[in-house]
Design a protein around this motif. Structure first.
Motif, PDB file in Angstrom:
ATOM      1  N   LYS B  25      68.664  39.226  -1.897  1.00 28.70           N
ATOM      2  CA  LYS B  25      68.356  40.329  -0.904  1.00 28.70           C
ATOM      3  C   LYS B  25      69.542  40.678   0.072  1.00 28.70           C
ATOM      4  N   SER B  65      60.425  41.152   2.666  1.00 29.32           N
ATOM      5  CA  SER B  65      59.526  42.163   1.868  1.00 29.32           C
ATOM      6  C   SER B  65      60.011  42.411   0.484  1.00 29.32           C
ATOM      7  N   PRO B  67      60.036  44.936  -2.699  1.00 32.24           N
ATOM      8  CA  PRO B  67      59.716  46.194  -3.183  1.00 32.24           C
ATOM      9  C   PRO B  67      59.014  45.959  -4.387  1.00 32.24           C
ATOM     10  N   LYS B  68      57.827  46.916  -4.749  1.00 34.43           N
ATOM     11  CA  LYS B  68      57.331  46.941  -6.247  1.00 34.43           C
ATOM     12  C   LYS B  68      57.070  48.251  -6.713  1.00 34.43           C
ATOM     13  N   ILE B  79      57.723  53.599  -5.845  1.00 38.87           N
ATOM     14  CA  ILE B  79      57.861  52.036  -5.620  1.00 38.87           C
ATOM     15  C   ILE B  79      57.565  51.832  -3.964  1.00 38.87           C
ATOM     16  N   GLY B  81      58.074  49.873  -0.614  1.00 36.39           N
ATOM     17  CA  GLY B  81      59.198  49.241  -0.231  1.00 36.39           C
ATOM     18  C   GLY B  81      58.921  47.882   0.644  1.00 36.39           C
ATOM     19  N   ASP B  82      57.710  47.855   1.021  1.00 41.24           N
ATOM     20  CA  ASP B  82      56.848  46.570   1.499  1.00 41.24           C
ATOM     21  C   ASP B  82      57.437  46.441   3.110  1.00 41.24           C
ATOM     22  N   PRO B  89      65.047  48.251  -1.433  1.00 44.58           N
ATOM     23  CA  PRO B  89      64.417  49.081  -2.065  1.00 44.58           C
ATOM     24  C   PRO B  89      64.989  50.387  -2.892  1.00 44.58           C
ATOM     25  N   VAL B 111      60.280  56.623  -3.092  1.00 39.13           N
ATOM     26  CA  VAL B 111      59.939  55.236  -2.373  1.00 39.13           C
ATOM     27  C   VAL B 111      59.081  55.441  -1.102  1.00 39.13           C
ATOM     28  N   SER B 114      59.244  52.284   3.062  1.00 39.83           N
ATOM     29  CA  SER B 114      60.911  51.566   3.365  1.00 39.83           C
ATOM     30  C   SER B 114      61.415  51.738   4.519  1.00 39.83           C
TER      31      SER B 114
END
Lengths: 363, 363
Positions: B25, B65, B67-68, B79, B81-82, B89, B111, B114
Motif C-alpha cells: 500500500k 485500511s 478496501p473491500k 468498494i 475504502g475502509d 482504494p 467507492v 474513502s
C-alpha cells in the motif's frame, strides 16, 4: 398565439408525414421537437421544420431511413442511423441502452451516420424516468469554436447531458453545450444593438471580443470558460471528449474533417448514449432519496437575490413546461405563417388555429 | 534541487511505511503522489505528506485500511475504502473496472468511505494504457463553491477525468476541476499582489470580484464559466453531476452535509470509476487511429501565438514529465526541510540527497 401541446405536436407530425416519413417515425420525431418547445428550448423545436424544409431541397434528407443495430453485446450496441434526421435513431439508441441497463445493469450505445437529434435532455430524461442514470453526447454539423489558443474553428456546440432520478417527477437533468453560449444568443445581441458579456466569443484573429458582429463576421464562439484565463481549455477539453465519444467511437465523420471525406450520405453525425442502474451499487430508493436530498440542499442555498431562488439542473425547464401545459404553447406569427406555407406546399393537413385578426393587427 | 524520480517516489514510500502503512500500500500510494509531481501537479504530489502529517495528529488516518468489494456484478462493484487515504482504494477500484471492461466490455465501480486520492488523470490513464476509455470523478472534502445564484459554499473543486487511447504513448487525458481555478491559484495572486482575472471568484455576498483577498476572506471560488453571464450554471451542473456519481451512487456523505452526519470514520469521500472497451463498437485500432487523427488535427490548428502551438488534453503534462524524467524532479528547500523533519520524527529512512551548501547559500 398559443396552441395546446397536442395540436403543436400534431402539426409537426402532419408535415413530416407529408414529406414521406412513415407514421411511427413522424410521430416520434414530432414528439421530440414538441418536447423541446414545451421545455423552452425553441431552437430545437418545430421551428426546425423551416430549416429541414430548406435543407431537403438542397441536400436530400432520407425520411424513410431505418436505423439498424450493426454490432451488439449484452451491454452495448452500434447503430447505423441510415442517413436521416437524428431523432428516430437517437430514441432507438436510448431505448436500446435502457433495455440493456434493465437486463445487464448498463447499456452503451454508439450511433453513426445520423443527423441532428434535438435536445439531449429528452433522451437522458427517458432513462431517469425509468430509475436509471442517463448520459448523452453528440457531435454536431456546424463548426464555430476553435481550440484554446487556435484561430480556426474545430468544434460546434458539442453538447453533453447527464440525468439522474431523484424526487419523483423532478430528476436532475443537465443538458449543456460545451460553449459559453450558442450562436443564437450572439445574434440576439446584434439585434438588440448590445455588446456581449465577456467570455462569449472571439474575433477572427482568435482574440476575445465583446462585439457580437465580430463573432458573426469570421470570428468564433468561445468554449465554456470563455478565455484562457477563465479556463476555456476545460470547455475545449469537454468538447473534445464529446467528439471522441460521439464520432471516434462510432466511426462517424470527425468534426475536424469539414469536407466530410468519409460521409456515406446524410450528415454522418455520431452520437453516444448510456444508461445504467444505480441498483448496481445501492437500493435504488436510497439512491433516489440521496439525489432528492442533495437537490433540495442546493435549492435551499441562501440566494444572492431573494426573488431568484437557487435552481437545480432541470428546474428551469420544468417551470416553463408547467406554464405551457397550463396556458398552451406559444408560436410567433412569423413561424406560424412559414409553417402554414410549408404545409400548404406539400399538402399537409393544417391543424393549428389562425391568429385572431385583432391580435395580428397589433403586431 | 532535483532528484531522480525513483528517489523522490521512494522517499514518500519510506515515510508512509514508517507511519504504519503496509509495504504494498505504501508503494502504491507513493507511486501515485510521485506521478502527480512527475506530471507537474505538485498540489497532489509528495507535498501532501506535510498535510497528512498534520491531519494524522488531529484526526487519525487509518493507514492499515483494507478496501473491500461489498457488492458486485459482472459489470460493476461497490468498494468500501475502509476510511484511509483514497489512493489505494481508488487504484483498486480502477483496476477492478479495467478487469470487468476486459471481460464484460464495461466496468463501473463506486467507492464509499474513502479519502483524497490525488490526480484523477493517474487512474484514467491506467485504463487508456490498456486500450480502454477511462472515466473518474470524485467528491472532495473542502467546500469553497456556491451554486449559481447562491451565497453559501456547497461544492469543492469536484473534478472529472476522461481518457481515451489514441497514438501510442499519447492518450487524450482530460483531468479538470469543475471550478475555473483551484484555490492555490487565488493564493498565488495574493502573494504576487495582483488582481485575479474575471471569473475566478466571488466575495462573501456572492458577487463577482477581482480581489483575491475577498475570495479568501469569506468569499468563494467560481464554478467553471465564472459568472451567470459566462455560463457558470454549467460548471455548477458539472459539479452536481460529479457529486451524484461519486457520493449519491456510493452512499458516501453528501458534500452538502458539512457536518458529515453519516460519516462512519475517516473522511467518507466517494468516488466513481468507469472503464469500457471501444472494441464494443469498432476495431480498437480503427478507434485509436481516429482519436490520433482527431488530436493531430487539433494540434495543427493555426495558433494565435506561433510560440504557443495548440495542445490537446494530456500534452502539457507529458511535456513536464519528459523534462523531469530527463532532468530530475524539482523540490523546493522548504518542502525538502519539512519532509526531512517528518522522516526524522517517525524514524523513516532518508533517501533524498542534501542541498549543496553553495546552492542553499544562494537561496
Amino acid at each position: 398565439m398559443r396552441h395546446d401541446y397536442d395540436v403543436h405536436r400534431q402539426q409537426a407530425e402532419e408535415i413530416f408525414r407529408a414529406w414521406g416519413m412513415p407514421d411511427e417515425k413522424a410521430a416520434i420525431t414530432a414528439e421530440i421537437l414538441a418536447w423541446s418547445d414545451l421545455h423552452g428550448h425553441e431552437s430545437h423545436g418545430i421551428a426546425l421544420l423551416v430549416e429541414y424544409n430548406e435543407r431537403r431541397q438542397t441536400r436530400p434528407i432520407n425520411f424513410q431511413s431505418v436505423p439498424k443495430i450493426v454490432r451488439e453485446t449484452p451491454v452495448s450496441a452500434l447503430i447505423d442511423g441510415d442517413g436521416g434526421l437524428g431523432h428516430h435513431p437517437a430514441r432507438f439508441a436510448m431505448e436500446t441502452a435502457i433495455a440493456k441497463a434493465k437486463s445487464a445493469g448498463v447499456g452503451l450505445v454508439s450511433v453513426r451516420n445520423s443527423g441532428h437529434f434535438g435536445a439531449l435532455g429528452y433522451y437522458t430524461t427517458l432513462a431517469a424516468e425509468l430509475d436509471l442514470i442517463g448520459i448523452a453526447a453528440t457531435s454536431v454539423f456546424g463548426i464555430r469554436v476553435p481550440p484554446t489558443g487556435g484561430t480556426k474553428a474545430r468544434f460546434g456546440t458539442d453538447p453533453w447531458s447527464f440525468a439522474a432520478p431523484g424526487e419523483p417527477g423532478r430528476p436532475f437533468v443537465l443538458d449543456m453545450a460545451t460553449t459559453t453560449v450558442a450562436s443564437g444568443k450572439v445574434r440576439n445581441k446584434i439585434v438588440e444593438g448590445q455588446q456581449m458579456p465577456a467570455g462569449w466569443g472571439m474575433d477572427a484573429s482568435g482574440k476575445p471580443t465583446l462585439d457580437p458582429s465580430e463573432v458573426m463576421n469570421g470570428g468564433f464562439l468561445a468554449p465554456l470558460g470563455g478565455t484562457p484565463d477563465g479556463g476555456s481549455h476545460k470547455g475545449y477539453g469537454l468538447a473534445a471528449m464529446v467528439n471522441i465519444l460521439a464520432s471516434c467511437l462510432s466511426g462517424s465523420t470527425l468534426i475536424t474533417d469539414p469536407m466530410h471525406s468519409r460521409q456515406p450520405y446524410g450528415l454522418d453525425v455520431g452520437h453516444f448514449f448510456m444508461a445504467f442502474d444505480p441498483g448496481l451499487f445501492r437500493e435504488v430508493s436510497d439512491f433516489r432519496g440521496d439525489v432528492a436530498r442533495f437537490c433540495d440542499d442546493l435549492r435551499s442555498t441562501p440566494p444572492i437575490d431573494a426573488a431568484k431562488p437557487v435552481m437545480v439542473a432541470g428546474d428551469p425547464e420544468r417551470k416553463v413546461r408547467d406554464e405551457r401545459r397550463a396556458n398552451g404553447m406559444p408560436i410567433g406569427p412569423g413561424l406560424h405563417r412559414r409553417l402554414k406555407s410549408i404545409a400548404a406546399d406539400v399538402g399537409a393537413r393544417w391543424v393549428m388555429t389562425e391568429p385572431a385578426p385583432a391580435a395580428t393587427a397589433t403586431k
